[in-house]
Design a protein around this motif. Structure first.
Motif, PDB file in Angstrom:
ATOM      1  N   TYR A 215      47.126  48.061  48.630  1.00  0.00           N
ATOM      2  CA  TYR A 215      46.887  47.114  47.668  1.00  0.00           C
ATOM      3  C   TYR A 215      46.063  46.139  48.515  1.00  0.00           C
ATOM      4  O   TYR A 215      45.717  44.996  47.430  1.00  0.00           O
ATOM      5  N   GLN A 216      45.387  46.277  49.430  1.00  0.00           N
ATOM      6  CA  GLN A 216      44.592  45.018  49.862  1.00  0.00           C
ATOM      7  C   GLN A 216      43.275  45.103  49.226  1.00  0.00           C
ATOM      8  O   GLN A 216      42.632  46.266  49.252  1.00  0.00           O
ATOM      9  N   HIS A 217      42.431  44.130  48.838  1.00  0.00           N
ATOM     10  CA  HIS A 217      41.297  44.048  48.417  1.00  0.00           C
ATOM     11  C   HIS A 217      40.629  42.662  48.853  1.00  0.00           C
ATOM     12  O   HIS A 217      41.224  41.855  49.391  1.00  0.00           O
ATOM     13  N   GLU A 218      39.126  43.056  48.825  1.00  0.00           N
ATOM     14  CA  GLU A 218      38.374  41.926  49.213  1.00  0.00           C
ATOM     15  C   GLU A 218      37.708  41.419  47.923  1.00  0.00           C
ATOM     16  O   GLU A 218      37.270  42.293  47.139  1.00  0.00           O
ATOM     17  N   VAL A 219      37.846  40.257  47.423  1.00  0.00           N
ATOM     18  CA  VAL A 219      37.433  39.592  46.143  1.00  0.00           C
ATOM     19  C   VAL A 219      36.235  38.768  46.308  1.00  0.00           C
ATOM     20  O   VAL A 219      36.218  37.748  46.954  1.00  0.00           O
ATOM     21  N   VAL A 220      35.020  39.159  45.995  1.00  0.00           N
ATOM     22  CA  VAL A 220      33.889  38.595  46.026  1.00  0.00           C
ATOM     23  C   VAL A 220      33.462  37.711  45.007  1.00  0.00           C
ATOM     24  O   VAL A 220      33.410  38.416  43.804  1.00  0.00           O
ATOM     25  N   THR A 221      33.149  36.580  45.128  1.00  0.00           N
ATOM     26  CA  THR A 221      32.961  35.500  43.929  1.00  0.00           C
ATOM     27  C   THR A 221      31.649  35.046  44.190  1.00  0.00           C
ATOM     28  O   THR A 221      30.900  35.223  45.353  1.00  0.00           O
ATOM     29  N   THR A 222      31.026  34.339  43.282  1.00  0.00           N
ATOM     30  CA  THR A 222      29.729  33.639  43.463  1.00  0.00           C
ATOM     31  C   THR A 222      30.063  32.345  44.248  1.00  0.00           C
ATOM     32  O   THR A 222      28.958  31.791  44.865  1.00  0.00           O
ATOM     33  N   GLU A 223      31.157  31.935  44.732  1.00  0.00           N
ATOM     34  CA  GLU A 223      31.581  30.935  45.485  1.00  0.00           C
ATOM     35  C   GLU A 223      31.878  31.348  46.966  1.00  0.00           C
ATOM     36  O   GLU A 223      32.865  30.271  47.323  1.00  0.00           O
ATOM     37  N   GLY A 224      32.045  32.672  47.054  1.00  0.00           N
ATOM     38  CA  GLY A 224      32.432  33.108  48.384  1.00  0.00           C
ATOM     39  C   GLY A 224      33.734  34.291  48.222  1.00  0.00           C
ATOM     40  O   GLY A 224      33.573  34.722  46.994  1.00  0.00           O
ATOM     41  N   SER A 225      34.290  34.645  49.101  1.00  0.00           N
ATOM     42  CA  SER A 225      35.020  35.931  49.072  1.00  0.00           C
ATOM     43  C   SER A 225      36.325  35.417  49.795  1.00  0.00           C
ATOM     44  O   SER A 225      36.630  34.685  50.602  1.00  0.00           O
ATOM     45  N   ILE A 226      37.543  36.317  49.423  1.00  0.00           N
ATOM     46  CA  ILE A 226      38.764  36.159  50.115  1.00  0.00           C
ATOM     47  C   ILE A 226      39.271  37.389  50.090  1.00  0.00           C
ATOM     48  O   ILE A 226      39.111  38.289  49.365  1.00  0.00           O
ATOM     49  N   ARG A 227      40.130  37.747  51.212  1.00  0.00           N
ATOM     50  CA  ARG A 227      40.997  38.907  51.354  1.00  0.00           C
ATOM     51  C   ARG A 227      42.383  38.741  50.896  1.00  0.00           C
ATOM     52  O   ARG A 227      43.018  37.820  51.476  1.00  0.00           O
ATOM     53  N   ALA A 228      42.682  39.545  49.905  1.00  0.00           N
ATOM     54  CA  ALA A 228      44.059  39.502  49.424  1.00  0.00           C
ATOM     55  C   ALA A 228      45.020  40.665  49.820  1.00  0.00           C
ATOM     56  O   ALA A 228      44.710  41.955  49.529  1.00  0.00           O
ATOM     57  N   SER A 229      46.280  40.247  49.808  1.00  0.00           N
ATOM     58  CA  SER A 229      47.286  41.643  50.320  1.00  0.00           C
ATOM     59  C   SER A 229      47.560  42.216  48.872  1.00  0.00           C
ATOM     60  O   SER A 229      47.711  43.478  48.922  1.00  0.00           O
ATOM     61  N   GLN A 230      47.456  41.582  47.632  1.00  0.00           N
ATOM     62  CA  GLN A 230      47.582  42.089  46.589  1.00  0.00           C
ATOM     63  C   GLN A 230      46.625  41.546  45.523  1.00  0.00           C
ATOM     64  O   GLN A 230      46.492  40.048  45.989  1.00  0.00           O
ATOM     65  N   VAL A 231      46.143  42.048  44.523  1.00  0.00           N
ATOM     66  CA  VAL A 231      45.372  41.398  43.339  1.00  0.00           C
ATOM     67  C   VAL A 231      45.942  41.698  41.994  1.00  0.00           C
ATOM     68  O   VAL A 231      46.323  42.749  41.725  1.00  0.00           O
ATOM     69  N   LEU A 232      46.170  40.799  41.269  1.00  0.00           N
ATOM     70  CA  LEU A 232      46.349  40.714  39.892  1.00  0.00           C
ATOM     71  C   LEU A 232      45.212  40.320  39.028  1.00  0.00           C
ATOM     72  O   LEU A 232      44.650  39.444  39.137  1.00  0.00           O
ATOM     73  N   LEU A 233      44.941  41.483  38.163  1.00  0.00           N
ATOM     74  CA  LEU A 233      43.667  41.308  37.355  1.00  0.00           C
ATOM     75  C   LEU A 233      44.252  40.861  36.067  1.00  0.00           C
ATOM     76  O   LEU A 233      45.113  41.623  35.134  1.00  0.00           O
ATOM     77  N   ALA A 234      43.668  39.640  35.319  1.00  0.00           N
ATOM     78  CA  ALA A 234      44.477  39.008  34.175  1.00  0.00           C
ATOM     79  C   ALA A 234      43.215  38.495  33.467  1.00  0.00           C
ATOM     80  O   ALA A 234      43.168  37.253  33.006  1.00  0.00           O
ATOM     81  N   THR A 235      42.226  39.345  33.207  1.00  0.00           N
ATOM     82  CA  THR A 235      40.896  38.830  32.670  1.00  0.00           C
ATOM     83  C   THR A 235      40.908  39.164  30.940  1.00  0.00           C
ATOM     84  O   THR A 235      40.024  38.505  30.394  1.00  0.00           O
ATOM     85  N   GLY A 236      41.977  39.947  30.497  1.00  0.00           N
ATOM     86  CA  GLY A 236      41.631  39.982  28.974  1.00  0.00           C
ATOM     87  C   GLY A 236      40.601  40.799  28.482  1.00  0.00           C
ATOM     88  O   GLY A 236      40.064  41.700  29.220  1.00  0.00           O
ATOM     89  N   THR A 237      39.694  40.139  27.888  1.00  0.00           N
ATOM     90  CA  THR A 237      38.518  40.917  27.233  1.00  0.00           C
ATOM     91  C   THR A 237      37.273  40.575  28.094  1.00  0.00           C
ATOM     92  O   THR A 237      35.960  40.452  27.478  1.00  0.00           O
ATOM     93  N   SER A 238      37.195  40.412  29.434  1.00  0.00           N
ATOM     94  CA  SER A 238      35.988  39.675  29.925  1.00  0.00           C
ATOM     95  C   SER A 238      35.025  40.874  30.009  1.00  0.00           C
ATOM     96  O   SER A 238      35.149  42.080  29.947  1.00  0.00           O
ATOM     97  N   ILE A 239      33.899  40.307  29.539  1.00  0.00           N
ATOM     98  CA  ILE A 239      32.702  41.242  29.128  1.00  0.00           C
ATOM     99  C   ILE A 239      31.621  41.071  30.339  1.00  0.00           C
ATOM    100  O   ILE A 239      30.842  41.658  30.617  1.00  0.00           O
ATOM    101  N   ALA A 240      32.275  40.472  31.557  1.00  0.00           N
ATOM    102  CA  ALA A 240      31.323  40.407  32.756  1.00  0.00           C
ATOM    103  C   ALA A 240      32.217  40.631  33.846  1.00  0.00           C
ATOM    104  O   ALA A 240      33.452  40.814  33.949  1.00  0.00           O
ATOM    105  N   GLY A 241      31.585  41.092  34.841  1.00  0.00           N
ATOM    106  CA  GLY A 241      32.370  41.435  36.318  1.00  0.00           C
ATOM    107  C   GLY A 241      32.561  42.923  36.418  1.00  0.00           C
ATOM    108  O   GLY A 241      32.119  43.689  35.729  1.00  0.00           O
ATOM    109  N   PRO A 242      33.109  43.206  37.777  1.00  0.00           N
ATOM    110  CA  PRO A 242      33.211  44.736  38.102  1.00  0.00           C
ATOM    111  C   PRO A 242      34.499  45.371  37.258  1.00  0.00           C
ATOM    112  O   PRO A 242      35.378  46.058  37.947  1.00  0.00           O
ATOM    113  N   PHE A 243      34.601  45.172  36.026  1.00  0.00           N
ATOM    114  CA  PHE A 243      35.889  45.640  35.337  1.00  0.00           C
ATOM    115  C   PHE A 243      35.726  46.665  34.429  1.00  0.00           C
ATOM    116  O   PHE A 243      36.148  46.654  33.238  1.00  0.00           O
TER     117      PHE A 243
END
Length: 425
Positions: A215-243
């Motif tokens: 379940y571990q992921h690295e989440v990369v953003t325009t403001e830096g990145s973070i490594r998380a043991s779990q990630v929840l995607l709660a973006t709804g209709t996001s029309i941008a990003g790696p989804f």
């Protein structure tokens, strides 16, 4: 007239976001700062987890702050149809999940002392045609017998006690439903999450998700990145990003809203004496309610188009004309707000939540998101803590929509189909 959300314009900006670059590690990273993400971050923080919420814009600025302000129980699909498709036990569990969802909203409001004008005024679904009332009567019979004894059938001769219009032919009232101020609720959830230890990053769009293992992921953003043991995607209709996988399974439908100037109490008592939330029975229908400061909010799928300033303006004109046809008493009333937003619609109008390739997700609320998004944020915190049976949507398959690769080129055809259905039925 302001071309922005009334809910967002009447609440101060969130002031407790974490400043600085996004770095380090976390137990949980939540992507998306709407009700799902905020409720999840708050729930994780209250469990003692190190949780980071990452939002591309500002918290509550997406669908959670751009909707009709209704917090309703009752499934988004016909209950009898759900029984025929899934069986009575599953259909009941789906229906009761929406009851529980309104309870979850109320629980957060009470426990965190969120001042958001939450009131259980109920909802009424209005029959746009005589045959629609007959269908509502059949729905009432099965609901009151099977799963919800608190529903009330309202005949046409009693309808003026609910709404001051001759446009409709009766209605079905759902008394557990509620309304609230969406901007205040979003701010309240975000502030509570921070108060319990969550870190909230705004204006940090996700540009890359890299699975490390399990379940571990690295989440990369325009403001830096973070490594998380779990990630929840709660973006709804996001029309941008790696989804892209999720975009292929969701149809982003535009929903548009206008809000009037404040109205005299005598006029409000005439047009909406019970102050219920209201929707009508058309496929391309309308919904309306009274806001906490005595305005009429009136919305609907005026046009099957994406939201933009020019699109919102065109839709606003259509909605104003429709509003006056429902309530002629409002002729000449000033329109103060007009805006649009996206509804994350699934093909069958049921939510989807679960895990795929180590990534947890919850979305697809299909126009019933206020209560279910909040509820599923809390539920997914339980699921990701090991309580997998808490998710009633876990067994639903979720195939990609044929021909849909992210841009909804087919919306005009969908609109034409539903308008035809409204003419025929």
């Amino acid at each position: 007239m302001k071309f922005q959300s009334y809910w967002l314009d009447t609440v101060p900006p969130f002031a407790a976001a974490t400043s600085g670059d996004l770095t380090g590690r976390a137990d949980v990273a939540v992507i998306g700062g709407g009700f799902t993400g905020l409720a999840a971050a708050l729930s994780f923080a209250k469990k003692g987890a190190d949780v980071v919420l990452i939002e591309a814009g500002q918290v509550g600025s997406g669908a959670s702050g751009r909707n009709g302000g209704q917090c309703n129980n009752g499934v988004a699909i016909d209950y009898a149809g759900a029984v025929a498709r899934f069986g009575r036990d599953t259909a009941r569990s789906f229906y009761r999940a929406y009851d529980a969802a309104v309870d979850t909203v109320e629980r957060f409001v009470t426990e965190e002392a969120i001042d958001c004008d939450f009131r259980r005024t109920g909802k009424i679904k209005l029959a746009a045609k005589p045959e629609h009332y007959e269908k509502l009567a059949r729905t009432y019979e099965i609901l009151s017998r099977d799963v919800d004894q608190d529903t009330q059938l309202v005949s046409r001769d009693r309808l003026h006690s609910e709404v001051g219009t001759d446009r409709y032919f009766g209605g079905l009232a759902f008394t557990k439903s509620a309304g609230m101020h969406m901007g205040k609720f979003a701010q309240g959830l975000a502030s509570a999450a921070v108060r319990h230890g969550a870190r909230v990053y705004e204006k940090a769009p996700v540009v890359k998700l890299r699975r490390i293992s399990g379940y571990q992921h690295e989440v990369v953003t325009t403001e830096g990145s973070i490594r998380a043991s779990q990630v929840l995607l709660a973006t709804g209709t996001s029309i941008a990003g790696p989804f892209a996988r999720f975009r292929r399974r969701i149809i982003p439908i535009g929903s548009f809203i206008i809000v009037t100037e404040p109205l005299p109490l005598s006029l409000i008592d005439e047009i909406m004496p019970t102050r219920r939330m209201a929707t009508d029975s058309k496929n391309v229908g309308s919904y309306f309610r009274i806001t906490p400061d005595n305005r009429l909010l009136f919305g609907g799928r005026a046009r099957f188009a994406m939201s933009s300033p020019s699109s919102d303006a065109k839709s606003g004109k259509i909605l104003e004309k429709t509003m006056i046809s429902v309530f002629p008493q409002l002729t000449g009333v000033r329109i103060d707000y007009c805006w649009g937003g996206l509804v994350d619609m699934t093909a069958d109008r049921l939510p989807r939540a679960g895990e795929h390739n180590g990534l947890f997700y919850s979305m697809g609320y299909s126009g019933h998101g206020t209560q279910m998004s909040t509820h599923m944020g809390s539920v997914m915190a339980d699921v990701m803590s090991g309580q997998h049976d808490a998710n009633v949507w876990r067994s639903l398959d979720w195939p990609a929509i044929p021909g849909h690769f992210g841009k909804p080129w087919f919306l005009p055809f969908v609109g034409a189909y539903y308008r035809l259905q409204d003419l025929l039925h």
